[in-house]
Enzyme design. Sequence first.
Site, mmCIF file in Angstrom:
data_model
loop_
_atom_site.group_PDB
_atom_site.id
_atom_site.type_symbol
_atom_site.label_atom_id
_atom_site.label_comp_id
_atom_site.label_asym_id
_atom_site.label_seq_id
_atom_site.Cartn_x
_atom_site.Cartn_y
_atom_site.Cartn_z
ATOM 1 N N GLU A 256 16.976 48.380 20.264
ATOM 2 C CA GLU A 256 16.314 49.682 20.205
ATOM 3 C C GLU A 256 14.843 49.492 19.897
ATOM 4 O O GLU A 256 14.503 48.852 18.903
ATOM 5 C CB GLU A 256 16.929 50.535 19.094
ATOM 6 C CG GLU A 256 18.203 51.211 19.506
ATOM 7 C CD GLU A 256 18.885 51.931 18.339
ATOM 8 O OE1 GLU A 256 19.297 53.083 18.523
ATOM 9 O OE2 GLU A 256 19.001 51.339 17.269
ATOM 10 N N GLU B 172 22.631 60.194 8.911
ATOM 11 C CA GLU B 172 23.919 59.639 9.329
ATOM 12 C C GLU B 172 24.064 58.231 8.775
ATOM 13 O O GLU B 172 23.189 57.396 8.953
ATOM 14 C CB GLU B 172 23.947 59.593 10.869
ATOM 15 C CG GLU B 172 25.165 58.919 11.421
ATOM 16 C CD GLU B 172 24.930 58.370 12.828
ATOM 17 O OE1 GLU B 172 24.215 58.997 13.629
ATOM 18 O OE2 GLU B 172 25.465 57.275 13.102
HETATM 19 P P1 AMO Z 1 27.192 53.990 15.813
HETATM 20 O O1 AMO Z 1 26.472 53.471 16.992
HETATM 21 O O2 AMO Z 1 26.955 55.411 15.444
HETATM 22 O O3 AMO Z 1 28.766 53.869 16.019
HETATM 23 O O4 AMO Z 1 26.873 53.074 14.575
HETATM 24 C C1 AMO Z 1 27.599 53.193 13.358
HETATM 25 C C2 AMO Z 1 26.659 53.182 12.175
HETATM 26 O O5 AMO Z 1 25.858 52.019 12.217
HETATM 27 C C3 AMO Z 1 24.573 52.294 11.710
HETATM 28 N N1 AMO Z 1 23.554 52.012 12.735
HETATM 29 C C4 AMO Z 1 22.351 51.458 12.488
HETATM 30 N N2 AMO Z 1 21.776 51.051 11.341
HETATM 31 C C5 AMO Z 1 20.529 50.547 11.413
HETATM 32 N N3 AMO Z 1 19.825 50.402 12.558
HETATM 33 C C6 AMO Z 1 20.364 50.790 13.738
HETATM 34 N N4 AMO Z 1 19.666 50.624 14.863
HETATM 35 C C7 AMO Z 1 21.684 51.350 13.730
HETATM 36 N N5 AMO Z 1 22.508 51.832 14.687
HETATM 37 C C8 AMO Z 1 23.628 52.219 14.061
HETATM 38 C C9 AMO Z 1 24.560 53.746 11.304
HETATM 39 C C10 AMO Z 1 25.656 54.319 12.156
HETATM 40 O O6 AMO Z 1 26.224 55.476 11.583
HETATM 41 N N6 AMO Z 1 31.476 51.840 17.248
HETATM 42 C C11 AMO Z 1 30.917 52.980 16.576
HETATM 43 C C12 AMO Z 1 31.590 53.280 15.267
HETATM 44 C C13 AMO Z 1 33.023 53.739 15.432
HETATM 45 O O7 AMO Z 1 33.247 54.739 16.139
HETATM 46 O O8 AMO Z 1 33.919 53.095 14.886
HETATM 47 C C14 AMO Z 1 29.418 52.738 16.365
HETATM 48 O O9 AMO Z 1 28.923 51.618 16.417
HETATM 49 O O10 AMO Z 1 24.882 53.832 9.941
#
Ligand code: AMO
Length: 443
Positions: free
Chosen positions: A223, A366
């Site tokens: 990202e 979130e």
């Molecule tokens: P998602 O993509 O929402 O869901 O990610 C889950 C959690 O991971 C954290 N997160 C991050 N933290 C820091 N930097 C980032 N770029 C980042 N992206 C995500 C957040 C987020 O809520 N597979 C699904 C989960 C599931 O349905 O079991 C998933 O990855 O806290």
Amino acid sequence: MKTEMNTVKVRKTEELEAEQLGAHIGEIVRLHGSIYKIRKMSSFAFVLLRTKRQMVQCVYEPAYARFALEELKEEACVRFTAEVIREERSRSGYDLHLLDVEILSEPEEVPPVVINQKRVNTSIENLLDYRPITLRNEKERAVFQIQARICQAFREFLDGQHFTEIHTPKLVAAGAEGGAELFKVQYFDRPAYLAQSPQLYKQILMSTGLDRVYEIGPAFRAEQSNTNRHVTEFISFDGEMSWIQSQNDVMAMIEEIVDHVLRGLKERGAKQLEVLGKEINVPARPYPILTYSECLKMVNDAGLKLNEGDDLGTEGEKIVGDVMGQKGIDLYFIAEYPEEAKPFYIMEKDGTPYSYSFDLDYRGQEVSSGGQREHRYDVLVKRMEKKGLDPEDFEFYLEAFRYGMPPHGGWGIGIERFLVKMLDLPNIREAILFPRDPSRLEP
Ligand code: AMO
């Protein structure tokens, strides 16, 4: 003051832990550590030693010590021989009077940032650039000691709930969470990707009898976001459980986990929380469950115009957080997002544009997302196609569904985001030892 070095034997135990010292009053002990601070007084000096578990204050007196104070430099690694002397005025009840020093290593130069104050007073860039040095500060370190205790509590709780800890591959052939955010790597003669999450693997296991699993491991997202809540590598605490009735079972499990962690930290993280000057609030249960539609209305009422189907986004989440905050609520679920906004593996809410999905938000951000998964093979394939994915690319995953799959659901918690909200840190990078973002690949 007496100095009977020749008649008092040095204890055989050699290196003592600081907390054991009180039991050795009158004895001569050895202890090692790094010199954190030398505080010169008129006729003596305090030497603060950073040992494995805590800071130990030693007293240097020229008449007592068999070396010159000038031999000591801040950040030198030393082994001290000292006498433990009862001292009622000291908080510990004793003073450690230095007798001898063995210098194990000396700093080449004075550190580029001042670390031996209450906190490291510098920019976030310096804080991260000089991590090997800034972590020597108690406050900086405390965050990671708390992080370790959070993971310990996750494990402890889920082991008690008959979950099995698993480890899934981080070099994978297909993305699970959305195409654009994949890091591509060369895997011998073919392309591969760094895993965005353990999603597909934890789901595959649901049909194997390993029907409750969890993993704490790295997740990678390509990202280009330079925000205080996004990084390209984070630690995801993932869980997946089968034979659920609905996604409510998953939300109930997360709620129990989070409650267990927060309660436990008040005790086992007490020392670090004190160092950080933070208190943990343990929210009342059950955590409220809002729907996406309710939140959309809240956001629009607050003047941020969003349309049905739009992502709530950082601003929207913040507005909902403020509204909930006014009611004294820190943690709440936002459920039933539009199916279009959710990945292919999430189950649609029949006959509606919504889905059996949820986020857990912590004071306007979130920290976790999850939901019930689509376990029916034919529906899953259709959902993949609807999302523009080629089922053939997911053959290894679909195979598990073709031969029967129980209803299941799960979650992913970003542990750094959780930590940031819990400790009210300004930037996710402060909750990562060596953060990775679009412009940071070192240290
Ligand atoms: P998602 O993509 O929402 O869901 O990610 C889950 C959690 O991971 C954290 N997160 C991050 N933290 C820091 N930097 C980032 N770029 C980042 N992206 C995500 C957040 C987020 O809520 N597979 C699904 C989960 C599931 O349905 O079991 C998933 O990855 O806290």
